[in-house]
Design an enzyme around this catalytic site. Sequence first.
Site, PDB file in Angstrom:
ATOM      1  N   SER A   1       1.537  -1.387  -0.012  1.00  0.00           N
ATOM      2  CA  SER A   1       0.110   0.214   0.428  1.00  0.00           C
ATOM      3  C   SER A   1       0.839   1.544   0.013  1.00  0.00           C
ATOM      4  O   SER A   1       1.580   1.025   0.393  1.00  0.00           O
ATOM      5  CB  SER A   1      -0.674  -0.085   1.294  1.00  0.00           C
ATOM      6  OG  SER A   1      -0.917   0.743   1.059  1.00  0.00           O
TER       7      SER A   1
ATOM      8  N   TYR B   1       0.474  -0.036  10.756  1.00  0.00           N
ATOM      9  CA  TYR B   1      -0.421  -0.135   9.287  1.00  0.00           C
ATOM     10  C   TYR B   1       0.436   0.186   8.397  1.00  0.00           C
ATOM     11  O   TYR B   1       1.436  -0.262   7.651  1.00  0.00           O
ATOM     12  CB  TYR B   1      -1.893   0.288   9.165  1.00  0.00           C
ATOM     13  CG  TYR B   1      -2.391  -0.146   7.500  1.00  0.00           C
ATOM     14  CD1 TYR B   1      -2.542  -0.771   6.819  1.00  0.00           C
ATOM     15  CD2 TYR B   1      -1.775   1.340   6.999  1.00  0.00           C
ATOM     16  CE1 TYR B   1      -2.733  -1.629   5.929  1.00  0.00           C
ATOM     17  CE2 TYR B   1      -2.331   0.553   5.259  1.00  0.00           C
ATOM     18  CZ  TYR B   1      -2.735  -0.654   4.754  1.00  0.00           C
ATOM     19  OH  TYR B   1      -3.242  -0.768   3.408  1.00  0.00           O
TER      20      TYR B   1
END
Length: 309
Positions: free
Chosen positions: A158, A184
Amino acid sequence: MELIKTPFGFSSTAAEVAAGIDLSGRRAVVTGAASGLGIETARALAGTGAEVTLAVRDLEAGERVAKDIRVTTGNTALHVLPLDLTDPASVAEFAAAWDGPLHILVNNAGVMASPETYTPEGWELQFATNHLGHFALATGLHDALAADGSARIVSVSSSGHQLSPVIFDDVNFAFRAYDPWLAYGQSKTANVLFAVEATRRWAADGITANALMPGAIFTNLQRHTDGRGSGSTPSELMKTPEQGAATSVLLATSPQLEGIGGRYFVDCNETPTIDRRGEVPRLHGVARYALDPANAVRLWDLSERLLAA
């Protein structure tokens, strides 16, 4: 090193990328294939004639997806097997049960910005799910991948990796205040570093790995974020799940990627390496620390130690 460019881009769909590709007789595993991008990745691979295994936590949901894919593609070679990436025993059981060669492994499953949670082993949930579970799965399936001679691993990362490098001395937030976005970001950086080191170690076995940013898509991944991600994303930058799965399918199937690994792609093309956020258009760019070979080796060694403990 020249960046790899393809005929595809932001608006391309997984089906468009896979058009004309014949993977009959080849086998693929897609983790997290019961929802979101995993469904469309599995569908596109099934459309090429590949035998596709949906590795999922929710078997009932997985069976519903497999039934739908059989109807929409005409491919009946769809299987559903249980896999819980946060449970080392589940990962080991999946790998041990695999029989024969494996040609494509798509490490797609993930969690985003989850509340502070730890596995029974004491691992932070996002690092455990997004990286450690996939690391254990890939290493457990190494021999099956090597049996193919030209296997590919697809590591779904990501642009969130730009939020944080891997903090090697405190991956589990034992000394830092927990921040869901830093956790994350760290896990997504780990996904890129895995591709770098897996390619270095396993290229001689005919195994290559590449990482990617799928784009901004509303899926179940955003269940902890009210669907907003790490910031408001303009509507013109949003993708459909079919578009979001395109880069994964490209890395899994494109002849242009034969024998190529350790790279990072956005919108079906390799993206530039950057030293700070904002150097390239939003959602593009790969942080230099995420491609650093020394970091990749260090992460591999740390991952082995954690899983062996």
